[in-house]
Write a protein that holds these residues in place. Structure first.
Motif, PDB file in Angstrom:
ATOM      1  N   ASN A 239     -41.259  -3.839  54.190  1.00 18.04           N
ATOM      2  CA  ASN A 239     -39.903  -4.414  54.093  1.00 18.04           C
ATOM      3  C   ASN A 239     -39.185  -4.490  55.433  1.00 18.04           C
ATOM      4  O   ASN A 239     -38.225  -5.243  55.581  1.00 18.04           O
ATOM      5  CB  ASN A 239     -39.028  -3.545  53.171  1.00 18.04           C
ATOM      6  CG  ASN A 239     -39.174  -3.942  51.717  1.00 18.04           C
ATOM      7  OD1 ASN A 239     -39.552  -5.062  51.419  1.00 18.04           O
ATOM      8  ND2 ASN A 239     -38.881  -3.018  50.825  1.00 18.04           N
TER       9      ASN A 239
ATOM     10  N   ALA B  30     -44.649  -1.187  50.008  1.00 15.68           N
ATOM     11  CA  ALA B  30     -43.217  -0.900  50.168  1.00 15.68           C
ATOM     12  C   ALA B  30     -42.684  -0.254  48.897  1.00 15.68           C
ATOM     13  O   ALA B  30     -43.245  -0.438  47.805  1.00 15.68           O
ATOM     14  CB  ALA B  30     -42.434  -2.186  50.463  1.00 15.68           C
ATOM     15  N   ARG B  31     -41.595   0.484  49.057  1.00 11.16           N
ATOM     16  CA  ARG B  31     -40.964   1.108  47.877  1.00 11.16           C
ATOM     17  C   ARG B  31     -40.328   0.053  46.980  1.00 11.16           C
ATOM     18  O   ARG B  31     -40.266   0.205  45.774  1.00 11.16           O
ATOM     19  CB  ARG B  31     -39.905   2.128  48.319  1.00 11.16           C
ATOM     20  CG  ARG B  31     -40.477   3.487  48.622  1.00 11.16           C
ATOM     21  CD  ARG B  31     -39.396   4.508  48.875  1.00 11.16           C
ATOM     22  NE  ARG B  31     -38.566   4.168  49.992  1.00 11.16           N
ATOM     23  CZ  ARG B  31     -38.283   4.974  51.001  1.00 11.16           C
ATOM     24  NH1 ARG B  31     -38.755   6.196  51.017  1.00 11.16           N
ATOM     25  NH2 ARG B  31     -37.512   4.588  51.984  1.00 11.16           N
ATOM     26  N   ASP B  32     -39.806  -1.006  47.593  1.00  8.25           N
ATOM     27  CA  ASP B  32     -39.170  -2.094  46.856  1.00  8.25           C
ATOM     28  C   ASP B  32     -39.789  -3.394  47.361  1.00  8.25           C
ATOM     29  O   ASP B  32     -39.601  -3.762  48.519  1.00  8.25           O
ATOM     30  CB  ASP B  32     -37.657  -2.073  47.106  1.00  8.25           C
ATOM     31  CG  ASP B  32     -36.930  -3.222  46.421  1.00  8.25           C
ATOM     32  OD1 ASP B  32     -37.597  -4.062  45.788  1.00  8.25           O
ATOM     33  OD2 ASP B  32     -35.696  -3.291  46.538  1.00  8.25           O
ATOM     34  N   ILE B  33     -40.529  -4.068  46.503  1.00  7.82           N
ATOM     35  CA  ILE B  33     -41.278  -5.240  46.965  1.00  7.82           C
ATOM     36  C   ILE B  33     -40.481  -6.545  46.894  1.00  7.82           C
ATOM     37  O   ILE B  33     -40.998  -7.602  47.224  1.00  7.82           O
ATOM     38  CB  ILE B  33     -42.612  -5.390  46.189  1.00  7.82           C
ATOM     39  CG1 ILE B  33     -42.349  -5.565  44.690  1.00  7.82           C
ATOM     40  CG2 ILE B  33     -43.526  -4.206  46.478  1.00  7.82           C
ATOM     41  CD1 ILE B  33     -43.591  -5.936  43.898  1.00  7.82           C
ATOM     42  N   ASN B  34     -39.212  -6.461  46.497  1.00  6.62           N
ATOM     43  CA  ASN B  34     -38.419  -7.692  46.348  1.00  6.62           C
ATOM     44  C   ASN B  34     -38.276  -8.464  47.658  1.00  6.62           C
ATOM     45  O   ASN B  34     -38.151  -9.685  47.645  1.00  6.62           O
ATOM     46  CB  ASN B  34     -37.024  -7.368  45.787  1.00  6.62           C
ATOM     47  CG  ASN B  34     -37.083  -7.082  44.292  1.00  6.62           C
ATOM     48  OD1 ASN B  34     -37.809  -7.756  43.566  1.00  6.62           O
ATOM     49  ND2 ASN B  34     -36.374  -6.061  43.835  1.00  6.62           N
ATOM     50  N   HIS B  35     -38.283  -7.747  48.802  1.00  8.38           N
ATOM     51  CA  HIS B  35     -38.077  -8.420  50.087  1.00  8.38           C
ATOM     52  C   HIS B  35     -39.378  -8.942  50.701  1.00  8.38           C
ATOM     53  O   HIS B  35     -39.362  -9.525  51.781  1.00  8.38           O
ATOM     54  CB  HIS B  35     -37.394  -7.465  51.069  1.00  8.38           C
ATOM     55  CG  HIS B  35     -36.033  -7.036  50.623  1.00  8.38           C
ATOM     56  ND1 HIS B  35     -34.971  -7.906  50.533  1.00  8.38           N
ATOM     57  CD2 HIS B  35     -35.558  -5.835  50.208  1.00  8.38           C
ATOM     58  CE1 HIS B  35     -33.897  -7.259  50.090  1.00  8.38           C
ATOM     59  NE2 HIS B  35     -34.235  -5.993  49.882  1.00  8.38           N
TER      60      HIS B  35
ATOM     61  N   LYS C 177     -41.839 -10.538  48.568  1.00  9.37           N
ATOM     62  CA  LYS C 177     -42.492 -11.419  47.591  1.00  9.37           C
ATOM     63  C   LYS C 177     -42.872 -12.769  48.198  1.00  9.37           C
ATOM     64  O   LYS C 177     -43.783 -13.428  47.718  1.00  9.37           O
ATOM     65  CB  LYS C 177     -41.577 -11.619  46.377  1.00  9.37           C
ATOM     66  CG  LYS C 177     -41.586 -10.418  45.440  1.00  9.37           C
ATOM     67  CD  LYS C 177     -40.722 -10.659  44.230  1.00  9.37           C
ATOM     68  CE  LYS C 177     -40.829  -9.495  43.250  1.00  9.37           C
ATOM     69  NZ  LYS C 177     -39.842  -9.584  42.163  1.00  9.37           N
TER      70      LYS C 177
ATOM     71  N   GLU D 206     -46.378  -1.845  45.322  1.00  4.45           N
ATOM     72  CA  GLU D 206     -45.126  -1.076  45.310  1.00  4.45           C
ATOM     73  C   GLU D 206     -45.486   0.397  45.184  1.00  4.45           C
ATOM     74  O   GLU D 206     -46.262   0.784  44.303  1.00  4.45           O
ATOM     75  CB  GLU D 206     -44.242  -1.515  44.144  1.00  4.45           C
ATOM     76  CG  GLU D 206     -42.828  -0.950  44.204  1.00  4.45           C
ATOM     77  CD  GLU D 206     -41.879  -1.712  43.276  1.00  4.45           C
ATOM     78  OE1 GLU D 206     -41.005  -2.436  43.766  1.00  4.45           O
ATOM     79  OE2 GLU D 206     -42.026  -1.573  42.049  1.00  4.45           O
TER      80      GLU D 206
ATOM     81  N   ASP E  52     -44.737   4.713  47.103  1.00  3.60           N
ATOM     82  CA  ASP E  52     -44.043   5.642  47.987  1.00  3.60           C
ATOM     83  C   ASP E  52     -45.089   6.344  48.860  1.00  3.60           C
ATOM     84  O   ASP E  52     -46.060   6.896  48.332  1.00  3.60           O
ATOM     85  CB  ASP E  52     -43.280   6.663  47.132  1.00  3.60           C
ATOM     86  CG  ASP E  52     -42.402   7.603  47.938  1.00  3.60           C
ATOM     87  OD1 ASP E  52     -42.622   7.731  49.164  1.00  3.60           O
ATOM     88  OD2 ASP E  52     -41.501   8.219  47.346  1.00  3.60           O
TER      89      ASP E  52
ATOM     90  N   ASP F 104     -50.269   7.068  45.268  1.00  2.00           N
ATOM     91  CA  ASP F 104     -49.923   5.720  45.744  1.00  2.00           C
ATOM     92  C   ASP F 104     -50.573   5.444  47.099  1.00  2.00           C
ATOM     93  O   ASP F 104     -51.167   4.387  47.327  1.00  2.00           O
ATOM     94  CB  ASP F 104     -48.398   5.576  45.920  1.00  2.00           C
ATOM     95  CG  ASP F 104     -47.632   5.544  44.610  1.00  2.00           C
ATOM     96  OD1 ASP F 104     -48.271   5.477  43.537  1.00  2.00           O
ATOM     97  OD2 ASP F 104     -46.383   5.578  44.666  1.00  2.00           O
TER      98      ASP F 104
END
Length: 212
Positions: free
Chosen positions: A12, A35-40, A42, A52, A54, A60
């Motif tokens: 990210n 990444a912890r949050d894959i929204n950024h 995609k 996704e 940690d 993971d």
């Protein structure tokens, strides 16, 4: 041509996203983005595998590291704990090549007035970064510790490097330029092995970054 499998931890981040952009069209590089949050990230799903997770979750991390050729870590938070976990999981999976981003100033290598200013601004924050570098340098991995100067968002790729033991001089560097150096390491994995490398913009050697 052999495919090089590259895991990006902290995909990210702004530097990491420049690295991904540099490498996503390289036919001999297979990217896995973690990444912890894959929204950024995609937007990269057509050119990379996305996970996704940690870094501090051993399951993971193990799943992501398995089978990779190069691990590039560009993380924030408990960076010293993350470094130890990454080293352990890489060793367990026989993955040797690590590129790990820390910060300028971890060895008190920044000279003169800029060094004094840097110590005043981020001195206490550098302790976990130094511990991370120490853990990596004690390992048997083929590591490069990357120590960027103060970061700007300038659209430029000029950089110069200094080795551990040399005074760090430049007060700033573009994130895109740090990414250009890291992309070069990934494409040339035998470069700067078992090295800790400062990265700065050439010719900018004041008492503090121009944007302060």
């Amino acid at each position: 041509m052999k495919t090089t499998k590259v895991l990006v931890l902290g995909a990210n981040g702004a530097i990491a996203q420049h690295v991904i952009a540099f490498l996503k069209t390289e036919e001999n590089i297979e990217l896995t983005l973690f990444a912890r949050d894959i929204n950024h990230i995609k937007q990269f799903k057509s050119s990379a595998k996305i996970i996704e997770g940690d870094v501090l979750n051993a399951g993971d991390l193990n799943e992501a590291v398995k089978g990779q050729d190069i691990v590039y870590a560009n993380l924030s938070g408990a960076i010293d704990k993350m470094a130890k976990e990454i080293v352990a999981v890489m060793q367990a999976n026989h993955v040797k090549r690590l590129i790990f981003v820390t910060s300028l100033g971890i060895y008190k290598e920044v000279a003169g007035k800029f060094g004094e200013w840097n110590e005043m601004m981020i001195g206490s924050d550098l302790i976990p970064y130094r511990k991370a570098a120490d853990a990596i340098e004690k390992s048997d991995l083929d590591y490069t510790v990357v120590r960027p100067s103060w970061l700007s968002n300038n659209d430029e790729t000029d950089y110069e490097t200094t080795q551990k033991g040399e005074p760090f001089k430049g007060t700033e560097v573009a994130r895109k330029a740090v990414a250009a150096y890291i992309a070069d390491l990934i494409e040339n994995p035998h470069k700067d092995v078992k090295a800790s490398v400062g990265v700065n913009k050439p010719g900018v050697y004041g008492d503090k970054p121009a944007f302060y």
